[in-house]
Design a protein around this motif. Structure first.
Motif, PDB file in Angstrom:
ATOM      1  N   UNK A  85       0.843  -1.524  -0.120  1.00  0.00           N
ATOM      2  CA  UNK A  85       0.023   0.114   0.160  1.00  0.00           C
ATOM      3  C   UNK A  85       0.889   1.372   0.006  1.00  0.00           C
ATOM      4  N   UNK A  86       0.289   2.196  -0.653  1.00  0.00           N
ATOM      5  CA  UNK A  86       1.216   3.511  -0.927  1.00  0.00           C
ATOM      6  C   UNK A  86       0.249   4.500  -0.674  1.00  0.00           C
ATOM      7  N   UNK A  87       0.463   5.588   0.146  1.00  0.00           N
ATOM      8  CA  UNK A  87      -0.515   6.731   0.704  1.00  0.00           C
ATOM      9  C   UNK A  87      -0.184   7.802  -0.333  1.00  0.00           C
ATOM     10  N   UNK A  88      -1.388   8.737  -0.690  1.00  0.00           N
ATOM     11  CA  UNK A  88      -0.989   9.919  -1.561  1.00  0.00           C
ATOM     12  C   UNK A  88       0.081  10.869  -1.200  1.00  0.00           C
ATOM     13  N   UNK A  89       0.892  11.311  -2.107  1.00  0.00           N
ATOM     14  CA  UNK A  89       1.659  12.484  -1.883  1.00  0.00           C
ATOM     15  C   UNK A  89       3.013  11.736  -1.425  1.00  0.00           C
ATOM     16  N   UNK A  90       3.463  10.625  -1.310  1.00  0.00           N
ATOM     17  CA  UNK A  90       4.764  10.138  -1.107  1.00  0.00           C
ATOM     18  C   UNK A  90       5.842  10.359  -1.967  1.00  0.00           C
ATOM     19  N   UNK A  91       7.007  10.371  -1.835  1.00  0.00           N
ATOM     20  CA  UNK A  91       7.986  10.883  -2.682  1.00  0.00           C
ATOM     21  C   UNK A  91       8.502   9.789  -3.716  1.00  0.00           C
ATOM     22  N   UNK A  92       8.296   8.548  -3.092  1.00  0.00           N
ATOM     23  CA  UNK A  92       8.529   7.348  -4.013  1.00  0.00           C
ATOM     24  C   UNK A  92       7.193   6.301  -4.098  1.00  0.00           C
ATOM     25  N   UNK A  93       6.386   6.702  -5.028  1.00  0.00           N
ATOM     26  CA  UNK A  93       5.242   5.775  -5.093  1.00  0.00           C
ATOM     27  C   UNK A  93       5.575   4.543  -5.982  1.00  0.00           C
TER      28      UNK A  93
END
Length: 862
Positions: free
Chosen positions: A391-399
């Motif tokens: 899972x990846x949350x919005x706005x992370x530096x490395x999606x």
């Protein structure tokens, strides 16, 4: 603060460096909070491997001794005391590890734990010791007793002679396989106060050590034996993960519990452990086979059963698992109940795991977890592709995982997880801002300050501003207040949530409201001769009494890209390279004054000849017409505006002007500059505020009559188009429409009148309608095309539904209508029917819900 190991000969060193380094050595490195400064770096070790548990490489096939779980190679811990001294527990295979004030002066066996205390700047040892017996021993955990400062160390041991006084402790004798242990050392080293085995006779390993606020130690780990369950309302029988609260002297359990699925082997490899302020218990870990496609399972893949079947709560972030996931659990104080349980990670591919390193819960109960993430696309395991990505949350530096598809081993990226569980009670963190500047605590009277609780954990917030004003209570974590008297005020925030174990917390900040304001001001003066492009800027800023300006209190920005100039309170002269309009700024860059830094900007128009000019946002539109002006004059120091309606303005640019009455207006600008060659210039522009129409209407009959159409009489002036809305869904664009209402009631009738310029006026009035249900059908009609009685209709009032059917003498249906406005014209299948009597049936429903049927004959006459 970084604890690790290195095999580099040039690892950065700034502080203590052991004399007999070799193999892998322990490094302790201190970096500034912003990451820009190496504050200290110590390198500690002997001739053999240090800082690794048994094996300096993560070798999947080398499961031996104290290497139980994958990643155990990197087990160690570093902490600080209140004075900034640095402690760590780690492991060594070196017989010449550097020692000072040791409780054990020689290595006891193959591998020993080491316990070290260093100065805050890492320049020297304060003490250093071995800790272990004749077998292999590991230093996995270290913590300081919060009251007496004693050093508690924990981990695994294979030594049957582990050092320390065990009399009266939980475990005076070792088990048959790996045992857990806890040892207590005096604050300054030199004395091993006591130690205890934690043993069941099967493999038992302590992976976590924590204290509560009053000094009770807690241990966390795994056990393949029957770990005791004591004074614990919540446990999962037969499970192989444990949490236990010990008495500080290690003489017994305050409580002890096990959690998991009840499998025959541990579910997970524990990674992080916390006991928060409310004594809630947190554990993170991971388990399951790493590569499901590996036909030859490595020993580590056989050591954990995987997290499947471990307790899950309804608010879990992931409630199902491929049995190769992370797992998080939170238990209430003394294991009284389950607060939270969740899986975390991808589904498919290689299992989510940790190769080593450190993950931590912070004191507020949030996990900071480092993860080998999103591992193994189809290249890694073709029969187990990733079906649910990490899972990846919005706005992370490395999606995106850049390793997937790279054909490299594992195809993993480093992943980072933060989860805030919010079980530890209320805390408050008061932040303030002035004019949008965060953590600015000083300003000029009267001073408006915005306050915010950055943690926002409470459900209710009490704000006391310290100035005698009434306290504010809010349900949102923010407030604003204006201080009306100079002074130093202690602002208090109380955050409250009565459902938490600690229901409130208080935070304070100081606000300095000052009276030494100096408002920047200046006046530009164009210097002669008139062709000159030089301006003298007179600094009109007034210093508060007794606080004179300094020689560097001000900065001038002349708006032409030239370097800024720092000056005192006197005038500044600047020569421009070309005519133009420049935005000049004077900055009071002096924190001596309560509003510093502060600034003021003025527009300077520079030209040898004065030329007045301005533009309008709009010159023709419906009244009321609001116009904004842009001064485009070349040159000019004074500007006088006349708007043609009896109003004027003096200044460079007037505020928006509203012409409320329709008409043609002439706007005049007179621009003057005594140092230009022509001194004054004038320009005029016209504004047409188009008069709007005036909507008006009456209606008849008035008052309204029963079953009578309403005729609307249009009294509008100045309009060319009309839009009527009769309040019952019907509309019209006629000038004087007639409308028959279907129901009794009060209808809001609106007339929208529009002129040729698109200007609009609207009038709405209530109009009464009176409708009494009635039904009738004429008995004859003459469809001869003369426009009179050519169709036969259903007549009536209050009809909302209708079915009108006409039959010839043979019973054939020749006409049907469900619309009262549609009647029969005497034709059937394109042919006019013969003169005859035709039967009809009409069924209706009225607006009051009543139904009626009428039958009869209609004569077609030709």
């Amino acid at each position: 603060m970084i604890l690790g190991r290195t095999t580099s000969s040039n690892y950065p060193s700034k502080g203590y460096k052991a004399p007999n380094l070799g193999g892998a050595d322990i490094v302790v490195t201190k970096i500034s909070a912003n990451g820009t400064l190496l504050m200290g770096s110590a390198i500690i070790g002997g001739a053999n491997t240090d800082g690794a548990n048994m094996d300096a490489a993560i070798t999947p096939a080398n499961c031996n001794s104290l290497l139980y779980n994958y990643g155990d190679n990197a087990r160690s811990e570093v902490i600080l005391d209140d004075a900034g001294n640095i402690y760590f527990a780690a492991n060594t295979l070196s017989a010449n590890f550097p020692l000072l004030n040791a409780v054990q002066n020689a290595i006891g066996g193959g591998q020993d734990a080491v316990v070290v205390k260093l100065t805050p700047d890492l320049s020297g040892l304060l003490f250093s010791t071995y800790l272990g017996g004749a077998g292999d021993d590991g230093g996995f955990c270290i913590k300081l007793h919060p009251v007496n400062g004693q050093i508690y160390v924990a981990g695994p041991t294979l030594s049957k002679d582990f050092p320390g006084n065990k009399l009266g402790t939980l475990g005076t004798l070792p088990g048959d396989l790996i045992d857990g242990y806890v040892a207590v050392i005096a604050p300054n080293g030199g004395t091993l106060i006591r130690s205890s085995y934690l043993a069941t006779g099967e493999n038992d390993i302590v992976y976590g050590l924590q204290f509560d606020r009053v000094g009770f130690p807690y241990v966390m780990g795994i056990s393949q034996g029957a770990w005791p369950v004591v004074n614990a309302a919540y446990s999962n029988a037969g499970s192989k993960q444990f949490i236990s609260k010990l008495r500080p002297d290690l003489s017994g359990y305050e409580f002890s519990t096990v959690y998991g699925s009840g499998s025959l082997m541990p579910n997970i490899s524990p990674v992080a452990f916390l006991v928060d302020r409310c004594e809630n218990l947190y554990v993170s870990g991971w388990g399951g086979k790493l590569n499901p496609c590996n036909p030859d399972p490595r020993c580590y893949d056989l050591r954990t059963a995987g997290p499947f079947g471990m307790p899950i709560t309804p608010d879990a972030i992931k409630s199902n698992t491929d049995n190769r996931d992370f797992y998080f659990i939170v238990l209430a104080k003394n294991s009284s109940k389950l607060l939270y349980g969740s899986y975390a990670g991808q589904s498919g591919g290689e299992g989510d795991h940790v190769d080593g390193g450190t993950s931590r819960f912070d004191a507020r109960g949030a996990i900071y977890q480092a993860v080998c993430a999103n591992c193994g696309g189809t290249n890694m395991c073709p029969t187990s592709p990733i079906t649910w990505p990490f899972p990846i949350t919005p706005g992370v530096i490395a999606p995106v995982n850049g390793a997937l598809g790279s054909n490299t081993s594992g195809e993993c990226n480093l992943g980072a997880i933060k989860i805030s569980f919010e079980f530890d009670g209320v805390e408050a963190d008061l932040e303030l801002s002035i004019d949008g500047v965060i953590n600015d605590t000083s300003g000029c009277f009267p001073l408006k300050v915005d306050f915010e609780d950055k943690l926002a954990i409470g459900t209710r917030f009490i704000w006391d501003y310290g100035d005698g004003s009434k306290r504010d209570t809010t349900t949102v974590p923010g407030s604003s207040h204006t201080f009306l008297t100079p002074g130093l005020y202690r602002v208090m925030l109380i955050a409250i949530d009565s459902t938490k174990c600690i229901p409130s917390d208080t935070a304070y900040r100081l606000v300095n409201v000052r009276l030494d304001k100096a408002l920047p001001d200046f006046n530009p003066v164009k210097l002669p001769p008139c062709e000159n492009l030089s301006i003298r800027f007179d600094n009109l800023t007034v210093a508060p009494p007794g606080r004179p300006f300094r020689s560097n209190s001000f900065i001038w920005d002349f708006g032409d890209g030239s370097p800024r100039v720092r000056t005192g309170p006197g005038p500044a002269t600047h020569t421009y390279a070309a005519i133009g309009t420049y935005n000049v700024k004077l900055i009071l860059d002096d924190s001596t004054y309560c509003n510093g830094p502060d600034s003021i900007s003025r527009t300077v128009r520079l030209s040898p000849n004065m030329k007045a000019d301005f533009s309008l946002s709009e010159d023709t539109a419906c009244a009321p017409l609001t116009v904004t002006f842009e001064n485009k004059s070349a040159g000019g120091q004074t500007f006088t505006w006349d708007f043609g309606d009896g109003t004027t303005f003096t200044g460079s640019t007037p505020p928006p002007k509203t012409f409320t009455t329709g008409g043609l207006y002439t706007v005049t600008l007179v621009a003057s500059d005594p140092n230009t060659c022509n001194v004054t210039d004038t320009i005029r522009r016209r504004v047409y505020a188009v008069p709007s129409p005036v909507a008006a209407f009456t209606y008849t009959p008035f008052p309204s009559a029963e079953n009578t159409p309403t005729r609307f009489l249009n009294g509008t002036t100045g309009a060319t188009r009309y839009q009527w809305s009769f309040g019952d869904g019907a509309t019209s664009t006629e000038v004087d429409p007639v409308h028959q209402y279907a129901t009794t009631g009060i209808n809001t009738v609106c007339l929208i009148a529009t002129n040729q310029f698109g200007c609009v006026d609207t009038l709405c009035q209530p109009v009464q309608s009176i409708v009494v249900s009635a039904l009738d059908v004429p008995n004859a009609f003459t469809p001869n095309g003369d426009g009179r009685n050519d169709r036969v209709y259903v007549r009536g009032f209050g009809i909302v539904k209708m079915n009108f059917r006409i039959y010839n003498r043979w019973g054939q249906l020749v006409f049907q209508s469900t619309d009262q406005t549609i009647g029969w014209d005497g034709y059937y299948k394109g042919r006019l029917q013969p003169m005859d009597a035709y039967g009809y049936v009409v069924d209706v429903e009225f607006n009051n819900g009543e139904r009626s049927t009428k039958k009869g004959d209609i004569t077609l006459l030709r």
